[in-house]
Structure formats: structure tokens, C-alpha cells
Design an enzyme around this catalytic site. Structure first.
Site, mmCIF file in Angstrom:
data_model
loop_
_atom_site.group_PDB
_atom_site.id
_atom_site.type_symbol
_atom_site.label_atom_id
_atom_site.label_comp_id
_atom_site.label_asym_id
_atom_site.label_seq_id
_atom_site.Cartn_x
_atom_site.Cartn_y
_atom_site.Cartn_z
ATOM 1 C CG ASP A 131 -6.611 -2.711 2.458
ATOM 2 O OD1 ASP A 131 -5.533 -2.554 3.049
ATOM 3 O OD2 ASP A 131 -7.181 -1.807 1.802
ATOM 4 C CG HIS A 157 -3.870 -1.398 -1.955
ATOM 5 N ND1 HIS A 157 -4.984 -2.050 -2.444
ATOM 6 C CD2 HIS A 157 -4.311 -0.642 -0.916
ATOM 7 C CE1 HIS A 157 -6.044 -1.704 -1.732
ATOM 8 N NE2 HIS A 157 -5.666 -0.847 -0.794
ATOM 9 C CG ASP A 164 -5.234 2.584 0.532
ATOM 10 O OD1 ASP A 164 -6.187 1.833 0.267
ATOM 11 O OD2 ASP A 164 -4.182 2.205 1.082
ATOM 12 C CG MET A 180 -12.094 -2.354 4.136
ATOM 13 S SD MET A 180 -10.459 -2.009 3.459
ATOM 14 C CE MET A 180 -9.604 -1.365 4.901
ATOM 15 C CG MET A 211 -11.440 3.656 1.514
ATOM 16 S SD MET A 211 -9.928 3.491 2.445
ATOM 17 C CE MET A 211 -8.734 3.535 1.106
ATOM 18 C CG HIS A 217 -9.316 0.538 -1.199
ATOM 19 N ND1 HIS A 217 -8.802 0.211 0.049
ATOM 20 C CD2 HIS A 217 -10.669 0.579 -1.064
ATOM 21 C CE1 HIS A 217 -9.810 0.066 0.903
ATOM 22 N NE2 HIS A 217 -10.938 0.286 0.260
ATOM 23 C CG MET A 274 -8.298 7.369 2.320
ATOM 24 S SD MET A 274 -7.415 7.305 3.875
ATOM 25 C CE MET A 274 -6.777 5.620 3.807
ATOM 26 C CB SER A 299 -0.929 0.014 1.215
ATOM 27 O OG SER A 299 -1.585 1.253 1.256
HETATM 28 C C1 DX5 Z 1 -6.726 1.548 5.134
HETATM 29 C C2 DX5 Z 1 -6.205 1.309 3.737
HETATM 30 C C3 DX5 Z 1 -5.144 0.285 3.680
HETATM 31 C C4 DX5 Z 1 -3.901 0.628 4.456
HETATM 32 C C5 DX5 Z 1 -3.294 -0.644 4.947
HETATM 33 O O1 DX5 Z 1 -7.812 2.397 5.092
HETATM 34 O O2 DX5 Z 1 -7.258 0.867 2.889
HETATM 35 O O3 DX5 Z 1 -4.820 -0.081 2.353
HETATM 36 O O4 DX5 Z 1 -2.970 1.345 3.696
HETATM 37 O O5 DX5 Z 1 -2.238 -0.347 5.761
HETATM 38 P P1 DX5 Z 1 -1.663 -1.348 6.854
HETATM 39 O O6 DX5 Z 1 -1.159 -2.558 6.116
HETATM 40 O O7 DX5 Z 1 -0.582 -0.557 7.501
HETATM 41 O O8 DX5 Z 1 -2.800 -1.698 7.794
HETATM 42 ZN ZN ZN Z 2 -6.692 -0.051 0.873
#
Ligand code: DX5
Ligand code: ZN
Length: 215
Positions: A174, A32, A34, A136, A67, A65, A36, A7
Site C-alpha cells: 500500500d 481499499h 482508509d 506500507m 490507521m 485499513h 484515519m 483506494s
Molecule cells: C496511505 C493509505 C493508502 C493510500 C494509497 O496512508 O493507506 O491506502 O490511499 O494511495 P496512493 O496509491 O496514492 O499512494
Molecule cells: Zn491504505
């Protein structure tokens, strides 16, 4: 063999190219990514300009991903930025079937993610249309949180739903993934492991990737 998706949220954003090259040269399979929005989750990460910059250097697929609320507004933009796989949250989509079709129409693989409190059974009527389900294993919003143990039974139940519906989607986990839970996650049915803090917080990230890929 299961896949590893480090990630980028846990990368050093001031040394992003260095961290991308590390993943390019490692045994990791995907990036990956993320996204947000500060509304669906209490945190804001990054958007199109950063994904475009990543795409220029990344030699492996971008697993994006989202969010964010109302992701339909941005499907074309994420395609243009370089997403190969686009995952939306079940909890953020009123017309999930339409959203999934729109992602596929742009030529991307379509994924759906569920939060820790959402039962896998809600995916029964969409599972055959999906390329990926993202479970998740922490509450989305931040890297470095601890793994929720209930994830194992969700994975096993999801595998049953996939089999019953003759579906062929990949199953991704994840949040809080590390060398201690990776073998059991794969045994319970995970095809793809996301790892942020475990990889980028390690003194040797390439070895950390290998430790959750080969066991
Ligand atoms: C959380 C993200 C994850 C995050 C995982 O909201 O969707 O992808 O980066 O990080 P770790 O592996 O540190 O939990
Ligand atoms: Zn993620």
C-alpha cells in the site's frame, strides 16, 4: 493472479457512487478503505457513515485499513458498517493477538499492517493467525506519496517468514503503487496491490487498473 484494491481515499467524494460503479465494472478485486483518526496519522479521512454508504453500492469486498489508535474499541462497529477484511496497525496495538482474535470472532478476515520503519520480523509470532499482512510502502496518512524502494526486500523476507511458519496469509502492498513498480512487487511476493492516486488520477481509471493487473 494477484488482486487489485483501488483506494477510495483518492476517489471524488462528491461523486462517490459514480466512482464505486467504475470499480464495480472494472477488473479490480476489492475496495481499499482508509480510515484515519488524526492521532495515529496526521490526517483525518472518514468513518462509519461513509463506509455504510459505500457498502450499499459496492459489489466487491471492503478491505478496511485502520490507521487509528486503540482499534479494539471499534471492531464491532466496522463489522456493522460492512467491513469484510479489517486491518489494524502493529504499531497501534498493545495486545495484537487479542485484537486479531476479536476481528475473527466478528466473522471478518484479520490483517496487520506495518509502517515503513517496522521490520517484518516482528510478525513471526502472529503470522500463522493472520489472513493478511499489509506492508506500507509510504508513511501512512496521505495518498499520492512516492514509493519507498526498501519495500521489495521486506516482501522477500516476509515470504520467507510465511513459508517457515506454514502460514497462508495474503501479502498486500500500500502506497505509491503504479505501472512501473507493480510487476516487481508481484515478483517480490505481493498478492494484493493497493492503488489510489495511480487509479483515480488517471484519465482512464479502468485502463489504469488493467495496467497493474495484467502484465
Ligand atoms: C496511505 C493509505 C493508502 C493510500 C494509497 O496512508 O493507506 O491506502 O490511499 O494511495 P496512493 O496509491 O496514492 O499512494
Ligand atoms: Zn491504505
Amino acid at each position: 493472479m494477484h488482486l487489485i484494491a483501488p483506494s477510495v481515499l483518492s476517489a471524488d467524494f462528491a461523486n462517490l457512487q459514480r466512482d464505486i460503479e467504475m470499480i464495480n465494472l472494472s477488473n479490480a478485486d476489492w475496495f481499499h478503505v482508509d480510515v484515519m483518526d488524526g492521532v495515529f496519522v496526521p490526517n483525518i479521512s472518514f468513518g462509519m457513515p461513509v463506509i455504510k454508504a459505500l457498502k450499499k453500492h459496492a459489489m466487491k469486498p471492503l478491505d478496511v485499513h485502520l490507521m487509528i489508535v486503540d482499534p479494539d474499541r471499534y471492531i464491532k462497529d466496522f463489522k456493522a458498517a460492512g467491513a469484510d477484511i479489517l486491518t489494524v496497525h502493529y504499531e497501534a496495538c498493545t495486545h495484537l493477538h487479542r485484537t486479531v482474535q476479536a476481528i475473527k470472532a466478528e466473522g471478518m478476515k484479520a490483517g496487520v499492517s506495518i509502517n515503513p520503519h517496522t521490520p517484518v520480523s516482528v510478525l513471526e509470532d502472529i503470522i500463522a493467525d493472520l489472513d493478511l499482512v499489509l506492508i506500507m510502502s509510504v508513511n501512512p496518512g496521505f495518498g499520492g506519496q512516492s514509493f519507498i524502494e526498501r519495500t521489495y526486500s521486506k516482501l522477500r523476507y516476509l515470504r520467507e517468514i510465511i513459508a517457515e511458519n506454514n502460514a497462508s496469509c495474503l501479502v498486500e502492498v500500500d502506497g505509491g503503487v503504479n505501472d512501473l513498480n507493480a510487476p516487481e512487487l508481484v515478483k517480490a511476493g505481493a498478492d494484493v496491490l493497493v492503488a489510489g492516486n495511480y487509479v483515480f488520477g488517471a484519465s482512464d481509471p479502468v485502463a489504469a487498473i488493467d495496467s497493474i493487473k495484467y502484465f
